[in-house]
Design a protein around this motif. Structure first.
Motif, PDB file in Angstrom:
ATOM      1  N   VAL A   1      -7.659  12.906  -7.380  1.00  0.00           N
ATOM      2  CA  VAL A   1      -6.267  13.350  -7.279  1.00  0.00           C
ATOM      3  C   VAL A   1      -6.086  14.585  -8.142  1.00  0.00           C
ATOM      4  O   VAL A   1      -6.509  14.604  -9.294  1.00  0.00           O
ATOM      5  CB  VAL A   1      -5.335  12.243  -7.792  1.00  0.00           C
TER       6      VAL A   1
ATOM      7  N   LYS B   1       6.078   7.473  -4.148  1.00  0.00           N
ATOM      8  CA  LYS B   1       6.091   7.419  -5.614  1.00  0.00           C
ATOM      9  C   LYS B   1       7.519   7.561  -6.079  1.00  0.00           C
ATOM     10  O   LYS B   1       8.180   8.556  -5.780  1.00  0.00           O
ATOM     11  CB  LYS B   1       5.251   8.556  -6.190  1.00  0.00           C
TER      12      LYS B   1
ATOM     13  N   LEU C   1       5.280   5.649   7.608  1.00  0.00           N
ATOM     14  CA  LEU C   1       4.215   6.646   7.737  1.00  0.00           C
ATOM     15  C   LEU C   1       3.672   6.695   9.161  1.00  0.00           C
ATOM     16  O   LEU C   1       2.519   7.025   9.395  1.00  0.00           O
ATOM     17  CB  LEU C   1       3.107   6.341   6.723  1.00  0.00           C
TER      18      LEU C   1
ATOM     19  N   LEU D   1       5.735  15.559 -10.198  1.00  0.00           N
ATOM     20  CA  LEU D   1       6.786  14.612  -9.845  1.00  0.00           C
ATOM     21  C   LEU D   1       7.799  14.423 -10.961  1.00  0.00           C
ATOM     22  O   LEU D   1       8.937  14.071 -10.721  1.00  0.00           O
ATOM     23  CB  LEU D   1       6.168  13.254  -9.501  1.00  0.00           C
TER      24      LEU D   1
ATOM     25  N   PRO E   1       1.509   6.819  -1.120  1.00  0.00           N
ATOM     26  CA  PRO E   1       2.411   7.646  -0.314  1.00  0.00           C
ATOM     27  C   PRO E   1       3.822   7.710  -0.906  1.00  0.00           C
ATOM     28  O   PRO E   1       4.461   8.743  -0.863  1.00  0.00           O
ATOM     29  CB  PRO E   1       2.439   6.937   1.038  1.00  0.00           C
TER      30      PRO E   1
ATOM     31  N   GLU F   1      -2.570   8.078  -5.578  1.00  0.00           N
ATOM     32  CA  GLU F   1      -2.490   8.666  -4.235  1.00  0.00           C
ATOM     33  C   GLU F   1      -1.428   7.983  -3.378  1.00  0.00           C
ATOM     34  O   GLU F   1      -1.348   8.225  -2.181  1.00  0.00           O
ATOM     35  CB  GLU F   1      -3.838   8.534  -3.526  1.00  0.00           C
TER      36      GLU F   1
ATOM     37  N   HIS G   1       0.827  -1.211   0.000  1.00  0.00           N
ATOM     38  CA  HIS G   1       0.000   0.000   0.000  1.00  0.00           C
ATOM     39  C   HIS G   1       0.860   1.260   0.000  1.00  0.00           C
ATOM     40  O   HIS G   1       0.427   2.313  -0.424  1.00  0.00           O
ATOM     41  CB  HIS G   1      -1.033  -0.040   1.134  1.00  0.00           C
ATOM     42  N   TYR G   2       2.097   1.143   0.475  1.00  0.00           N
ATOM     43  CA  TYR G   2       2.969   2.324   0.432  1.00  0.00           C
ATOM     44  C   TYR G   2       3.225   2.777  -1.000  1.00  0.00           C
ATOM     45  O   TYR G   2       3.387   3.950  -1.276  1.00  0.00           O
ATOM     46  CB  TYR G   2       4.320   2.041   1.094  1.00  0.00           C
TER      47      TYR G   2
END
Lengths: 203, 681
Positions: free
Chosen positions: B672, A140, B643, B680, A138, A136, A63-64
């Protein structure tokens, strides 16, 4: 077909049962913080791992990077594949009982096609999961995709991924091999020259 | 005494030589500037000490050792030989690190008949046993101050049971497990006037001699689960019962207790309890006692004590209040109890691995007597008595004595055995460990230690087969061993190699609070059984939310129940509204992880409480009563992932009677922004 050839064919059908006893494929992940490693086991009818919670831990890691969560429910294949295997097993037994060479060949070819489609399908969902990343996410990394190797080894960020067929796949391999053997051994080796002889006499 | 001092000085040059060799600090210590090293290296330091205690990064220690924390109410777990601190297990004390004793699940563990007591003085860890050997299943410990016995489960290293002991005051001589965990025995240190209703009577101190009594509690242990139950007590004369240890082999059925204040002084005990030249070693045949109790010799009296147990399924503790206790009187039970005269104010009692010799460490005595079990049995048979005390026969000293270790040192406190026929005793006053032979009772070696040792431990030193490679000595005073940290220093333990003829010092390491005794065990008896996480499926906590879709926030009157989940890296819900000032908000947080070493913490700003630390698969609850309106953050306190900092949320608190409805959420999928991905690149 001789009895032992029928038995070979029977064994070919039965060996597909390995698919229900063992995973087909295993993906190993290893990283510094996972010294014990994470193993994802892909079965013909389910997803599992070396321990409970492996799938959850895969998903937590994934999921990261925005990979969609992997759930058994997301794969229709896992629902119908068992039926296909059972179909092959039953028809295999029937073919063995009938002892018709042509049917053996047909069954073997069909199984080969089935296996190839399975592998292709597996590759496609690796690609799908590895490339369809949530915008989305976290983490990238520009240009990075996360397609695990279909076969062999690959480094994905800090993870070493290794993908190998497991004992379940051996069921298919054995099925093809044994059925192929039954087909090969039952070839009319004695008849062929006699046919040739008759031909010569005719000519 | 003269010769003793001489002996000590004879070994001094050798010590000094090693001292200078070891660190070249001999000169430096002569003109100490205060900026350099401390008082110098240890005498007898092994030349190869570093490699003997070195456990390379990633490698595991050979042994676990469990050191009592004394006045911190905890147990600390150290690896041997590295001396690395592996864990602190809270037992009798609240522990803000993980919320033990603060969260709603574990508060019950610290309930007593005196109310909630979040502290105790934890003295003696004792490992559970099988066939007289440690089996690595449980650790029993005592609370001295408010008499309690606790059990730590060594698969989770959690305190799972605490039982209060009625008719006891100062549960010091405790907890001694018999060789197959049939019983855990606990004796009282302070005798008190029992009111025979489970409490103490309102009695003048003048009446000490007549009205004060001690008790020995027989706690039955469930062989499978380890659960404890107070089977019965033996009400004993009003002495102070100091330490206990049990027999093995031939003496398997017996347990021995040292006593002091057999003078029954009620005041200024340092003098009053030091008048008799001999106090007693009390010997109790525990099997016979159990038989008497089973046969109906036991009487019953009202009692009032708490028994607290942690349930692994619900991750919650529950208290039961027990109202009765059975007791035996030694005078009614012939053959159950004898007294052996022991030198002045004995402290430790230690039985050698064969079960034949009982060493009584008379802390004010100049010799160290060794009793013989077979002689004791013969003396009982031949009725070699020296009168009786409170109906309990006193055996003749000479009849039970095997011999005395002459001039062992000053202030012997405790003895352990190496399994090779040697005993090691700590000398508190002369600050040394003395090795002597059980065979001829001659001193073989002595080693100065830093400073004033109390207990010492050889892994399995109180079992049939000690692991005679290491000795850990626990020192009461640290002085210059480590960098100074103000007036209060950590206590110290020292690791000594006892595999050869001469003891060799290997390592100093600080210990948390004051260790009173320790137990060591080979790592492979515990490590393979260690639980890595709790199975979420087996979590039967009534407020558990086992998946994110199960979370809820509900109000009933002014009590708000929040069922919350935690997973890397978010809490669900992370936005809560509709809470009002003065509400009692119960956060029940379930950790959804199923991975090793991924606990999540949970804390709320301004909560008059600790955080709570939730193990994977468990549920823990934090109570919070907001006092002011506003928005309060809550967050995960245990760094869990990349996180982790983002693992947070908010509670909105509105005024009392506000019309803001209860609502909660975690994230709404938002489109988004198209620029995000572009930026990026």
């Amino acid at each position: 077909m001789k009895v032992y050839q029928k038995v070979l064919m029977l064994l070919a059908a039965v060996s597909l049962g390995l698919l229900f006893l063992f995973p087909m494929w295993k993906i190993y992940l290893k990283a510094p913080q996972y010294p014990e490693g994470l193993e994802l086991h892909i079965w013909v009818n389910k997803l599992g791992g070396s321990s409970e919670g492996v799938l959850q831990n895969f998903n937590i890691l994934n999921h990261y990077i925005g990979m969609a969560p992997i759930h058994a429910e997301s794969f229709a294949e896992l629902k119908y594949m068992p039926y296909i295997v059972v179909f092959f097993m039953i028809t295999g037994v029937v073919v063995a009982l009938l002892g018709k060479r042509k049917l053996v060949l047909g069954w073997t070819l069909l199984l080969m096609v089935g296996g190839s489609v399975g592998i292709l399908d597996f590759y496609l969902w690796l690609v799908k999961f590895g490339t369809t990343l949530s915008p989305e996410a976290p983490i990238k990394v520009p240009g990075m995709t996360y397609i695990p190797p279909l076969l062999g080894h690959k480094t994905l960020l800090n993870f070493e991924a290794l993908s190998l067929p497991a004992w379940g796949s051996l069921g298919i391999a054995l099925g093809i091999l044994l059925a192929g053997l039954a087909f090969f051994l039952s070839r009319p080796a004695v008849q062929l020259p006699s046919v040739a002889r008759t031909k010569t006499t005719v000519s | 005494m003269e010769t003793l001092v001489n002996r000590f000085w004879k070994s001094a040059p050798k010590a000094a030589l090693l001292l200078s060799l070891a660190a070249g600090s001999a000169l430096q210590s002569c003109n100490k500037t205060g900026a350099g090293e401390g008082g110098g290296a240890a005498a007898g330091l092994d030349a190869d000490a570093a490699s003997k205690v070195y456990v390379a990064p990633g490698k595991h220690d050979e042994l676990y050792s469990f050191l009592s924390g004394g006045f911190n109410g905890q147990v600390s777990v150290y690896g041997i030989p590295s001396g690395r601190l592996l864990k602190i297990i809270p037992v009798f004390s609240q522990f803000p690190e993980n919320g033990y004793g603060y969260n709603e699940e574990t508060k019950a563990m610290l309930q007593t008949s005196h109310g909630f007591i979040p502290w105790d003085d934890l003295h003696h860890p004792k490992l559970s046993r099988k066939d007289g050997m440690t089996d690595g299943r449980w650790l029993f410990v005592n609370g001295n101050n408010t008499p309690r016995v606790a059990r730590v489960d060594l698969s989770t290293f959690e305190t799972v049971e605490i039982m209060e002991i009625p008719n006891s005051a100062g549960n010091h001589c405790s907890p001694y497990p018999t060789n197959n965990n049939e019983y855990v025995l606990a004796g009282t240190r302070f005798s008190v006037p029992l009111d025979m209703k489970g409490g103490t009577a309102d009695v003048s101190m003048e009446d000490y001699k007549d009205k004060f009594r001690g008790s020995i509690s027989f706690i039955k242990v469930d062989q499978e689960k380890g659960d404890m139950e107070l089977d019965f007590q033996v009400l004993v004369p009003g002495f102070d019962y100091d330490l206990a240890n049990g027999g093995k082999g031939p003496s398997n059925d017996w347990v021995f207790f040292t006593t002091y204040n057999t003078e029954k002084a009620g005041t200024l005990k340092e003098l009053g309890a030091s008048q008799n030249d001999r106090d007693y070693l009390a010997a109790i045949n525990w099997k016979l006692a159990a038989k008497y109790a089973a046969e109906g010799k036991a009487k019953e009296m009202p009692a009032n004590y708490y028994h607290n147990k942690l349930d692994h399924g619900t991750h919650s503790a529950k208290s039961t209040i027990k109202k009765k206790v059975r007791y035996l009187l030694p005078e009614d039970c012939p053959g159950m109890m004898y007294l052996l005269p022991a030198p002045k104010s004995p402290h430790g009692i230690d039985v050698d691995p064969t079960g034949e010799f009982m060493v009584v460490n008379g802390k004010l005595a100049s010799t160290l007597p060794v009793f013989s079990f077979s002689k004791m049995m013969k003396a009982i048979e031949n009725k070699q008595f020296d009168g009786e005390k409170n109906g309990i026969p006193v055996l003749k000293y000479e009849a039970v004595l095997q011999g005395e270790v002459k001039e062992p040192g000053l202030g012997p406190l405790h003895t352990e055995f190496d399994g090779k026929g040697n005993a090691y005793s700590t000398m508190f006053v002369s600050s040394e460990v003395v090795k002597w032979s059980l065979k001829d009772l001659q001193v073989k070696d002595r080693m100065p230690v830093y400073y004033s040792p109390g207990h010492l431990m050889i892994p399995g030193g109180d079992t049939r087969e000690p692991y005679g490679k290491y000795l850990v000595v626990m020192n009461k005073i640290t002085k210059d061993r480590f960098l100074p940290t103000g007036p209060e220093l950590m206590h110290s333990a020292q690791l000594i190699d006892i595999s050869g003829d001469k003891m060799k010092m290997l390592l100093d390491f600080p210990t948390v609070a004051e260790p009173h005794y320790a137990q060591g065990i080979k790592a492979d008896l515990i490590a393979p059984k260690s639980v890595k996480f709790f199975k979420l499926d087996e979590n039967s906590h009534p407020q558990a939310a086992k998946k994110e879709s199960d979370v809820s926030v509900t109000r009933k009157g002014n009590v708000v129940t929040v069922k919350m989940t935690a997973i890397r890296s978010h809490l669900t819900p992370d936005n809560i509204e509709g809470i009002q000032v003065g509400d009692t908000v119960n956060f029940h947080v379930t950790n959804l992880e199923q991975d090793w070493d991924v606990p999540h913490g949970f804390a709320v700003m301004g909560a008059n409480n600790a955080e709570t630390l939730i193990m994977p698969g468990a549920t823990q609850s934090l109570k919070w009563i907001p006092k002011k309106t506003g928005v309060y953050p809550f967050y995960c306190t245990d760094f869990c992932s990349a996180l982790h900092q983002e693992m947070q949320g908010y509670v909105r608190v509105s005024p009392k009677g506000s019309s803001v409805p209860i609502s909660f959420s975690t994230g709404k999928k938002k489109p988004v922004p198209p620029a995000a991905t572009a930026s990026l690149k």
